[in-house]
Write an enzyme that holds these catalytic residues in place. Structure first.
Site, PDB file in Angstrom:
ATOM      1  N   LYS A 112     -58.964 -72.249  33.750  1.00 50.97           N
ATOM      2  CA  LYS A 112     -58.667 -71.651  35.055  1.00 50.97           C
ATOM      3  C   LYS A 112     -57.477 -72.330  35.750  1.00 50.97           C
ATOM      4  CE  LYS A 112     -63.417 -69.994  35.600  1.00 50.97           C
ATOM      5  NZ  LYS A 112     -64.554 -69.812  36.536  1.00 50.97           N
ATOM      6  N   TYR A 141     -63.971 -59.811  36.538  1.00 51.40           N
ATOM      7  CA  TYR A 141     -65.190 -60.316  37.192  1.00 51.40           C
ATOM      8  C   TYR A 141     -65.987 -59.205  37.889  1.00 51.40           C
ATOM      9  CZ  TYR A 141     -64.289 -65.257  36.264  1.00 51.40           C
ATOM     10  OH  TYR A 141     -64.134 -66.481  35.663  1.00 51.40           O
ATOM     11  N   PHE A 196     -69.185 -64.547  46.779  1.00 54.44           N
ATOM     12  CA  PHE A 196     -68.056 -65.360  46.351  1.00 54.44           C
ATOM     13  C   PHE A 196     -66.951 -64.562  45.653  1.00 54.44           C
ATOM     14  CE2 PHE A 196     -71.349 -65.657  42.998  1.00 54.44           C
ATOM     15  CZ  PHE A 196     -70.637 -65.252  41.882  1.00 54.44           C
ATOM     16  N   ARG A 229     -71.274 -72.431  25.890  1.00 53.29           N
ATOM     17  CA  ARG A 229     -71.859 -72.625  27.225  1.00 53.29           C
ATOM     18  C   ARG A 229     -72.394 -74.052  27.350  1.00 53.29           C
ATOM     19  NH1 ARG A 229     -71.085 -68.541  31.141  1.00 53.29           N
ATOM     20  NH2 ARG A 229     -72.566 -69.849  32.229  1.00 53.29           N
ATOM     21  N   ASN A 237     -63.943 -74.374  38.766  1.00 48.36           N
ATOM     22  CA  ASN A 237     -64.767 -75.080  37.776  1.00 48.36           C
ATOM     23  C   ASN A 237     -64.142 -75.160  36.382  1.00 48.36           C
ATOM     24  OD1 ASN A 237     -65.177 -72.453  37.072  1.00 48.36           O
ATOM     25  ND2 ASN A 237     -67.407 -72.489  37.214  1.00 48.36           N
ATOM     26  N   HIS A 248     -63.862 -70.829  31.847  1.00 51.72           N
ATOM     27  CA  HIS A 248     -64.789 -69.705  31.673  1.00 51.72           C
ATOM     28  C   HIS A 248     -65.337 -69.706  30.253  1.00 51.72           C
ATOM     29  CE1 HIS A 248     -66.306 -65.558  31.578  1.00 51.72           C
ATOM     30  NE2 HIS A 248     -65.682 -65.435  30.428  1.00 51.72           N
ATOM     31  N   GLU A 272     -64.383 -59.096  26.341  1.00 48.37           N
ATOM     32  CA  GLU A 272     -63.387 -59.953  26.989  1.00 48.37           C
ATOM     33  C   GLU A 272     -62.234 -60.292  26.035  1.00 48.37           C
ATOM     34  OE1 GLU A 272     -66.693 -62.051  29.957  1.00 48.37           O
ATOM     35  OE2 GLU A 272     -65.718 -63.280  28.426  1.00 48.37           O
TER      36      GLU A 272
HETATM   37  O1  CDP Z   1     -68.741 -68.994  34.903  1.00 48.33           O
HETATM   38  P1  CDP Z   1     -70.238 -68.874  34.807  1.00 48.33           P
HETATM   39  O2  CDP Z   1     -70.682 -67.839  33.818  1.00 48.33           O
HETATM   40  O3  CDP Z   1     -70.883 -70.211  34.583  1.00 48.33           O
HETATM   41  O4  CDP Z   1     -70.747 -68.423  36.258  1.00 48.33           O
HETATM   42  P2  CDP Z   1     -70.934 -66.968  36.881  1.00 48.33           P
HETATM   43  O5  CDP Z   1     -72.234 -66.959  37.594  1.00 48.33           O
HETATM   44  O6  CDP Z   1     -70.678 -65.902  35.863  1.00 48.33           O
HETATM   45  O7  CDP Z   1     -69.799 -66.911  37.983  1.00 48.33           O
HETATM   46  C1  CDP Z   1     -68.467 -66.612  37.636  1.00 48.33           C
HETATM   47  C2  CDP Z   1     -67.554 -67.563  38.362  1.00 48.33           C
HETATM   48  O8  CDP Z   1     -67.641 -67.336  39.768  1.00 48.33           O
HETATM   49  C3  CDP Z   1     -67.893 -69.049  38.213  1.00 48.33           C
HETATM   50  O9  CDP Z   1     -67.391 -69.624  37.034  1.00 48.33           O
HETATM   51  C4  CDP Z   1     -67.256 -69.636  39.459  1.00 48.33           C
HETATM   52  O10 CDP Z   1     -65.861 -69.847  39.269  1.00 48.33           O
HETATM   53  C5  CDP Z   1     -67.448 -68.533  40.493  1.00 48.33           C
HETATM   54  N1  CDP Z   1     -68.597 -68.766  41.380  1.00 48.33           N
HETATM   55  C6  CDP Z   1     -68.377 -69.210  42.672  1.00 48.33           C
HETATM   56  O11 CDP Z   1     -67.228 -69.392  43.075  1.00 48.33           O
HETATM   57  N2  CDP Z   1     -69.447 -69.436  43.517  1.00 48.33           N
HETATM   58  C7  CDP Z   1     -70.714 -69.236  43.099  1.00 48.33           C
HETATM   59  N3  CDP Z   1     -71.723 -69.441  43.935  1.00 48.33           N
HETATM   60  C8  CDP Z   1     -70.944 -68.788  41.792  1.00 48.33           C
HETATM   61  C9  CDP Z   1     -69.871 -68.559  40.951  1.00 48.33           C
HETATM   62 MG    MG Z   2     -70.439 -65.805  33.810  1.00 48.77          MG
END
Ligand code: CDP
Ligand code: MG
Length: 142
Positions: free
Chosen positions: A12, A52, A60, A88, A115, A118, A129
C-alpha cells in the site's frame, strides 16, 4: 494461474513511500511464495472504489479509498500451495497493533488503515483480483 494456488497482494502507498518495497518482497519470497506477476501502479479513485467494493457501506470506505489512491502501490500475483491462507498468516491481523510478531503488518504497518499490505481473502477473490490488475501476458508460468 491456478485457482487455489495463488493470491493477490498489494503493497500500500505508505509502505511504498517509506521504501519498504524491497524488504516486503524479500519477506514474501523467503516465505516460499513465487512472484508470477509484478508491477507498480497508482489507482484512480474509481478503480480503488471498485477494488474495495465489498466495503462500500462501511464507515471506513471513504478514508480507505482516499488512502489507496494517494500514491503508487506495488501489486503482485503470488503462487504457493494454500496461498490465500498462508499469505494471510504471513501478513498478520488487519490492525497492526493486534498482528503477531514477525508478520509483515507488525513490521511495516502504521495503523489499521495504513496497514502496509493487502492479501486476498478467498481463492475466488484471488483470481478476480489478479485479473483486475494483470492481463494474460503479464501473468507468468516458470
Ligand atoms: O485487509 P484485510 O482483509 O485484512 O481487511 P478488510 O476487513 O478486508 O479491510 C480492508 C482494508 O480496509 C484494510 O486492510 C484496511 O486498510 C481498511 N480498514 C480500515 O481502514 N478500518 C477498518 N476498521 C477496517 C479496515
Ligand atoms: Mg479483506
Amino acid at each position: 494461474m491456478e485457482k487455489g494456488k495463488i493470491t493477490l497482494t498489494m503493497i500500500k502507498p505508505t509502505a511504498v513511500k517509506e521504501h519498504h518495497v524491497g524488504d516486503i518482497l524479500a519477506h514474501i519470497e523467503h516465505a516460499g511464495f513465487k512472484i508470477i506477476g509484478l508491477k507498480m501502479t497508482q489507482m484512480p479513485k474509481e478503480k480503488a472504489m471498485v477494488f474495495y467494493e465489498v466495503h462500500k457501506d462501511k464507515f471506513f470506505f471513504d478514508e480507505l479509498v482516499n488512502f489507496m489512491k494517494s500514491g503508487p502501490v506495488v501489486v503482485a500475483i503470488l503462487e504457493k500451495e494454500n496461498a490465500v491462507k498462508d499469505f494471510r498468516e504471513l501478513i498478520g491481523s488487519t490492525d497492526p497493533a493486534e498482528a503477531e510478531e514477525g508478520t509483515i503488518r507488525k513490521l511495516f504497518a502504521k495503523d489499521k488503515t495504513h496497514n502496509a499490505i493487502h492479501g486476498s481473502d478467498s481463492d475466488e477473490n484471488a483470481v478476480k483480483e489478479a485479473w483486475f490488475f494483470f492481463s494474460e501476458m503479464d501473468q507468468f508460468r516458470y
